[in-house]
Design an enzyme around this catalytic site. Structure first.
Site, short mmCIF file in Angstrom:
data_model
loop_
_atom_site.label_atom_id
_atom_site.label_comp_id
_atom_site.label_asym_id
_atom_site.label_seq_id
_atom_site.Cartn_x
_atom_site.Cartn_y
_atom_site.Cartn_z
CD GLU A 170 -2.97 5.40 6.75
OE1 GLU A 170 -2.92 5.48 5.50
OE2 GLU A 170 -2.05 4.90 7.43
N GLY A 189 2.32 2.12 10.78
CA GLY A 189 3.23 3.25 10.63
C GLY A 189 3.96 3.64 11.90
CG ASN A 225 -1.65 1.24 1.48
OD1 ASN A 225 -1.73 2.10 0.60
ND2 ASN A 225 -2.24 1.38 2.67
CD1 TRP A 226 3.14 0.99 -3.25
CD2 TRP A 226 3.64 2.56 -4.77
NE1 TRP A 226 3.93 0.40 -4.20
CE2 TRP A 226 4.25 1.35 -5.15
CE3 TRP A 226 3.81 3.68 -5.59
CZ2 TRP A 226 5.04 1.22 -6.31
CZ3 TRP A 226 4.58 3.57 -6.74
CH2 TRP A 226 5.19 2.35 -7.09
CE LYS A 227 -0.03 3.28 4.78
NZ LYS A 227 -0.04 3.38 6.23
N GLY A 232 2.83 -1.20 4.35
CA GLY A 232 2.83 0.24 4.04
C GLY A 232 4.24 0.72 3.79
N GLY A 233 4.81 1.38 4.78
CA GLY A 233 6.13 2.01 4.65
C GLY A 233 7.18 1.17 3.94
CB SER A 270 5.17 -1.86 12.08
OG SER A 270 4.71 -0.55 12.34
CG HIS A 276 -5.75 1.71 5.16
ND1 HIS A 276 -5.36 2.69 6.05
CD2 HIS A 276 -4.71 0.86 5.05
CE1 HIS A 276 -4.12 2.42 6.45
NE2 HIS A 276 -3.71 1.32 5.85
CD GLU A 300 -3.46 -2.77 7.40
OE1 GLU A 300 -2.36 -2.96 6.90
OE2 GLU A 300 -4.14 -1.74 7.17
P1 PGA Z 1 2.79 0.19 7.70
O1 PGA Z 1 1.33 0.40 7.08
O2 PGA Z 1 3.36 -1.07 7.11
O3 PGA Z 1 3.55 1.41 7.30
O4 PGA Z 1 2.62 0.08 9.17
C1 PGA Z 1 0.47 -0.68 6.88
C2 PGA Z 1 -0.80 -0.21 6.24
O5 PGA Z 1 -1.18 0.95 6.45
O6 PGA Z 1 -1.45 -0.95 5.49
#
Ligand code: PGA
Length: 257
Positions: free
Chosen positions: A97, A178, A10-12, A240-241, A219, A95, A172
């Site tokens: 967010e 994050g 997930n590149w956000k 994510g990251g 994470s 998600h 998640e």
């Molecule tokens: P993260 O994000 O790996 O940066 O914790 C995961 C996600 O938001 O799907």
């Protein structure tokens, strides 16, 4: 059972078109070498077309990070499942967010899920408790409602060409996203085994529940991925990251294999 491991990045809201081209070109050789893992990358909407061109002929899947539930109409700023279906196969839905910053609820997740499936898209539906909910021992209640309300009235009437259930769940925990503070692999597995799969069993029966891929997200890095993937009920990761770094994402995908 026979759940094919899945790793989705997930590149956000990162990477413009040329950066996306660059990153994907760097990743393709390493990703292509990994077999028996369903690999998916989810760049921003604006980079989907460019990334799609680069992925053509590869076995790497492409996904969006969100969508609206109507096929077309006066919905300024939104992207429809019909539009996505000509660009990509996967879509992340609900998600945390989206839920916390953009007011998404289990009800909007439900509308998006129905719409995605009816357009042949493969939804990756995110669930997870916040830190407060976790500390108040509400994890069970929160995730059970997210699943029951999110999947309301869904009839599972087809499987993917590869025999897999046509959606995946991503567990998640919000406090792990994050933050660099991943859940413990055993703890995450317990949530999936004792909360997520039972909710799926209630809705779809034991067989389909045991066939559904459940990813862990929060994470995940190259140095902890395998600890999640060896768990009995975790079938991959939503990353994510770490998915924006070739030297992180490729080892995570390799660990899933
Ligand atoms: P993260 O994000 O790996 O940066 O914790 C995961 C996600 O938001 O799907």
């Amino acid at each position: 059972m026979n759940r094919i491991p899945m790793v989705a990045g997930n590149w956000k809201m990162y990477k413009n078109i040329s950066e996306a081209r660059h990153l994907v070109s760097e990743m393709i050789p390493g990703l292509q070498m990994v077999e028996n893992v369903e690999k998916v990358i989810c760049p921003p909407f604006t980079a989907l077309l460019a990334v799609r061109a680069l992925l053509e002929g590869s076995d790497i899947g492409l996904g969006a990070q969100d969508m609206y539930w109507e096929s077309a109409g006066a919905f300024t700023g939104e992207i429809s499942p019909l539009m996505l279906s000509e660009l990509c196969h996967y879509v992340i839905i609900g998600h945390s967010e989206r839920r916390s910053y953009f007011g998404e609820t289990n009800q909007t997740v439900n509308k998006k899920l129905h719409a995605a499936l009816s357009h042949g898209l493969f939804p990756i539906v995110c669930v997870g408790e916040t830190l407060e909910e976790n500390q108040a021992h509400k994890t069970h209640q929160v995730i059970t409602s997210q699943l029951h309300e999110g999947f309301q009235a869904l009839v599972l009437d087809r499987v993917e060409d590869n025999g897999q259930v046509p959606f995946a769940i991503a567990y998640e925990p919000v406090w792990a996203i994050g933050t660099g503070q991943a859940a413990s692999p055993e703890g995450a597995n317990t949530v999936v085994k004792e909360i997520v799969r039972p909710a799926l069993t209630d809705m779809f029966g034991e067989k389909l529940a045991s066939m559904t891929r459940v990813l862990y997200g929060g994470s995940v890095k190259a140095n902890n991925a395998v600890d999640f993937f060896v768990q009995s009920d975790i079938d991959g990761a939503l990353v994510g990251g770490a998915c924006l770094k070739v030297e992180e994402f490729i080892p995570i995908v390799q660990a899933a294999a």
